[in-house]
Scaffold this motif. Structure first.
Motif, PDB file in Angstrom:
ATOM      1  N   ASP A  24       0.814  -1.224   0.000  1.00 15.24           N
ATOM      2  CA  ASP A  24       0.000   0.000   0.000  1.00 15.24           C
ATOM      3  C   ASP A  24       0.847   1.274   0.000  1.00 15.24           C
ATOM      4  OD1 ASP A  24      -2.285  -1.606   0.058  1.00 15.24           O
ATOM      5  OD2 ASP A  24      -2.396  -1.569   2.245  1.00 15.24           O
ATOM      6  N   CYS A  25       1.751   1.372  -0.982  1.00 15.19           N
ATOM      7  CA  CYS A  25       2.657   2.525  -1.012  1.00 15.19           C
ATOM      8  C   CYS A  25       2.245   3.600  -2.013  1.00 15.19           C
ATOM      9  CB  CYS A  25       4.091   2.073  -1.253  1.00 15.19           C
ATOM     10  SG  CYS A  25       4.388   1.333  -2.861  1.00 15.19           S
ATOM     11  N   PHE A  26       0.996   3.567  -2.488  1.00 15.23           N
ATOM     12  CA  PHE A  26       0.511   4.582  -3.427  1.00 15.23           C
ATOM     13  C   PHE A  26      -0.209   5.707  -2.686  1.00 15.23           C
ATOM     14  CE2 PHE A  26       1.281   1.186  -6.368  1.00 15.23           C
ATOM     15  CZ  PHE A  26       1.659   1.837  -7.525  1.00 15.23           C
ATOM     16  N   TYR A  27      -0.001   6.913  -3.209  1.00 18.36           N
ATOM     17  CA  TYR A  27      -0.627   8.107  -2.649  1.00 18.36           C
ATOM     18  C   TYR A  27      -1.301   8.850  -3.789  1.00 18.36           C
ATOM     19  CZ  TYR A  27       1.691   6.929   1.628  1.00 18.36           C
ATOM     20  OH  TYR A  27       2.059   6.262   2.767  1.00 18.36           O
ATOM     21  N   ALA A  28      -2.456   9.455  -3.492  1.00 19.71           N
ATOM     22  CA  ALA A  28      -3.298   9.983  -4.556  1.00 19.71           C
ATOM     23  C   ALA A  28      -3.443  11.496  -4.539  1.00 19.71           C
ATOM     24  CB  ALA A  28      -4.684   9.350  -4.485  1.00 19.71           C
ATOM     25  N   GLY A  29      -3.140  12.064  -5.689  1.00 23.24           N
ATOM     26  CA  GLY A  29      -3.396  13.472  -5.910  1.00 23.24           C
ATOM     27  C   GLY A  29      -4.668  13.612  -6.721  1.00 23.24           C
ATOM     28  N   ILE A  69       9.431  14.078  -7.493  1.00 27.83           N
ATOM     29  CA  ILE A  69       7.998  14.402  -7.448  1.00 27.83           C
ATOM     30  C   ILE A  69       7.249  13.340  -6.649  1.00 27.83           C
ATOM     31  CG2 ILE A  69       5.904  14.562  -8.881  1.00 27.83           C
ATOM     32  CD1 ILE A  69       7.755  15.954 -11.001  1.00 27.83           C
ATOM     33  N   ASN A  70       7.573  12.063  -6.853  1.00 28.74           N
ATOM     34  CA  ASN A  70       6.943  10.991  -6.092  1.00 28.74           C
ATOM     35  C   ASN A  70       7.227  11.155  -4.598  1.00 28.74           C
ATOM     36  OD1 ASN A  70       6.037   8.080  -7.739  1.00 28.74           O
ATOM     37  ND2 ASN A  70       6.760   9.838  -8.904  1.00 28.74           N
ATOM     38  N   THR A  71       8.467  11.425  -4.252  1.00 27.08           N
ATOM     39  CA  THR A  71       8.845  11.597  -2.851  1.00 27.08           C
ATOM     40  C   THR A  71       8.118  12.782  -2.226  1.00 27.08           C
ATOM     41  OG1 THR A  71      11.018  10.651  -3.283  1.00 27.08           O
ATOM     42  CG2 THR A  71      10.794  11.994  -1.294  1.00 27.08           C
ATOM     43  N   LYS A  72       8.084  13.888  -2.940  1.00 26.27           N
ATOM     44  CA  LYS A  72       7.456  15.113  -2.435  1.00 26.27           C
ATOM     45  C   LYS A  72       5.973  14.908  -2.133  1.00 26.27           C
ATOM     46  CE  LYS A  72       6.265  19.788  -3.974  1.00 26.27           C
ATOM     47  NZ  LYS A  72       6.415  20.770  -5.071  1.00 26.27           N
ATOM     48  N   TYR A  73       5.242  14.369  -3.092  1.00 28.53           N
ATOM     49  CA  TYR A  73       3.794  14.258  -2.909  1.00 28.53           C
ATOM     50  C   TYR A  73       3.384  13.069  -2.046  1.00 28.53           C
ATOM     51  CZ  TYR A  73       3.273  18.170  -6.036  1.00 28.53           C
ATOM     52  OH  TYR A  73       3.338  19.429  -6.592  1.00 28.53           O
ATOM     53  N   PRO A  78      -2.932  11.763   0.463  1.00 31.89           N
ATOM     54  CA  PRO A  78      -3.454  10.622   1.219  1.00 31.89           C
ATOM     55  C   PRO A  78      -3.062   9.281   0.599  1.00 31.89           C
ATOM     56  CG  PRO A  78      -5.212  11.627  -0.079  1.00 31.89           C
ATOM     57  CD  PRO A  78      -4.001  12.517  -0.223  1.00 31.89           C
ATOM     58  N   ASN A  79      -2.846   8.318   1.470  1.00 31.60           N
ATOM     59  CA  ASN A  79      -2.545   6.956   1.036  1.00 31.60           C
ATOM     60  C   ASN A  79      -3.810   6.358   0.427  1.00 31.60           C
ATOM     61  OD1 ASN A  79      -2.447   3.803   2.269  1.00 31.60           O
ATOM     62  ND2 ASN A  79      -0.628   4.540   1.214  1.00 31.60           N
ATOM     63  N   LEU A 103      -0.041  18.586 -14.017  1.00 34.61           N
ATOM     64  CA  LEU A 103       0.009  17.935 -12.711  1.00 34.61           C
ATOM     65  C   LEU A 103      -0.528  18.862 -11.631  1.00 34.61           C
ATOM     66  CD1 LEU A 103       0.855  15.711 -10.736  1.00 34.61           C
ATOM     67  CD2 LEU A 103       3.152  16.665 -10.789  1.00 34.61           C
ATOM     68  N   SER A 104      -1.593  18.443 -10.987  1.00 35.74           N
ATOM     69  CA  SER A 104      -2.177  19.224  -9.910  1.00 35.74           C
ATOM     70  C   SER A 104      -1.488  18.871  -8.589  1.00 35.74           C
ATOM     71  CB  SER A 104      -3.676  18.923  -9.773  1.00 35.74           C
ATOM     72  OG  SER A 104      -4.197  19.521  -8.604  1.00 35.74           O
ATOM     73  N   PRO A 105      -1.100  19.880  -7.799  1.00 37.52           N
ATOM     74  CA  PRO A 105      -0.491  19.607  -6.499  1.00 37.52           C
ATOM     75  C   PRO A 105      -1.522  19.277  -5.432  1.00 37.52           C
ATOM     76  CG  PRO A 105      -0.586  21.956  -6.873  1.00 37.52           C
ATOM     77  CD  PRO A 105      -1.088  21.299  -8.129  1.00 37.52           C
ATOM     78  N   GLU A 106      -2.792  19.349  -5.790  1.00 37.55           N
ATOM     79  CA  GLU A 106      -3.865  19.117  -4.823  1.00 37.55           C
ATOM     80  C   GLU A 106      -4.026  17.632  -4.523  1.00 37.55           C
ATOM     81  OE1 GLU A 106      -5.541  21.593  -3.227  1.00 37.55           O
ATOM     82  OE2 GLU A 106      -4.097  22.854  -4.283  1.00 37.55           O
ATOM     83  N   PRO A 107      -4.338  17.302  -3.261  1.00 40.76           N
ATOM     84  CA  PRO A 107      -4.579  15.901  -2.926  1.00 40.76           C
ATOM     85  C   PRO A 107      -5.913  15.415  -3.472  1.00 40.76           C
ATOM     86  CG  PRO A 107      -5.003  17.287  -1.035  1.00 40.76           C
ATOM     87  CD  PRO A 107      -4.465  18.177  -2.118  1.00 40.76           C
ATOM     88  N   GLN A 108      -6.052  14.103  -3.565  1.00 40.94           N
ATOM     89  CA  GLN A 108      -7.334  13.525  -3.980  1.00 40.94           C
ATOM     90  C   GLN A 108      -8.382  13.880  -2.948  1.00 40.94           C
ATOM     91  OE1 GLN A 108      -7.761   9.460  -5.625  1.00 40.94           O
ATOM     92  NE2 GLN A 108      -8.780   9.043  -3.680  1.00 40.94           N
ATOM     93  N   LYS A 109      -9.539  14.238  -3.415  1.00 45.53           N
ATOM     94  CA  LYS A 109     -10.653  14.529  -2.511  1.00 45.53           C
ATOM     95  C   LYS A 109     -11.578  13.327  -2.523  1.00 45.53           C
ATOM     96  CE  LYS A 109     -10.362  19.477  -3.335  1.00 45.53           C
ATOM     97  NZ  LYS A 109      -8.982  19.410  -3.756  1.00 45.53           N
ATOM     98  N   ASP A 110     -11.947  12.868  -1.357  1.00 41.34           N
ATOM     99  CA  ASP A 110     -12.820  11.685  -1.287  1.00 41.34           C
ATOM    100  C   ASP A 110     -14.267  12.011  -1.350  1.00 41.34           C
ATOM    101  OD1 ASP A 110     -10.528  10.242   1.014  1.00 41.34           O
ATOM    102  OD2 ASP A 110     -10.724   9.853  -1.103  1.00 41.34           O
TER     103      ASP A 110
END
Length: 110
Positions: A24-29, A69-73, A78-79, A103-110
């Motif tokens: 589970d190492c993916f994070y969503a923008g 970019i992967n490290t930063k975001y 959110p995971n 590329l949006s710097p915003e996180p994924q909105k649930d």
């Protein structure tokens, strides 16, 4: 070594890779996914699952500009542990080049 999500994911965000990741190492923008390099165990199961062919090992030259970019975001987004719904126009964006500026710097909105 770690795996890196690259430009091809932008505006596609299919998320097939998320379903197979054993750690589970993916994070969503908002319109992009990243892999946390500190959590990735280098198993490589995500790479062939990506319909956009956006995931590469960090030893691949195509991954180099995206590693930071992967490290930063991964530190602020959110995971994500389950595949969500891809954007309705994902197929249209799948093979388009030069998407980095989208590329949006915003996180994924649930």
């Amino acid at each position: 070594m770690t795996y890196v999500v690259t430009e091809n994911c932008i505006r596609c965000k299919f998320m097939d890779c998320v379903e197979v990741c054993p750690v589970d190492c993916f994070y969503a923008g908002e319109n992009f996914l990243v892999i946390n390099p500190d959590e990735c165990i280098d198993c490589g199961v995500c790479e062939p699952e990506c319909p956009a062919e956006a995931i590469f090992p960090d030893s691949d030259d195509r991954a180099t500009p995206w590693a930071e970019i992967n490290t930063k975001y991964a530190a602020v987004w959110p995971n994500i542990t389950r595949k969500g719904t891809a954007p309705p126009d994902a197929e249209e964006w799948k093979d388009k080049p030069n998407k980095k500026e989208l590329l949006s710097p915003e996180p994924q909105k649930d």
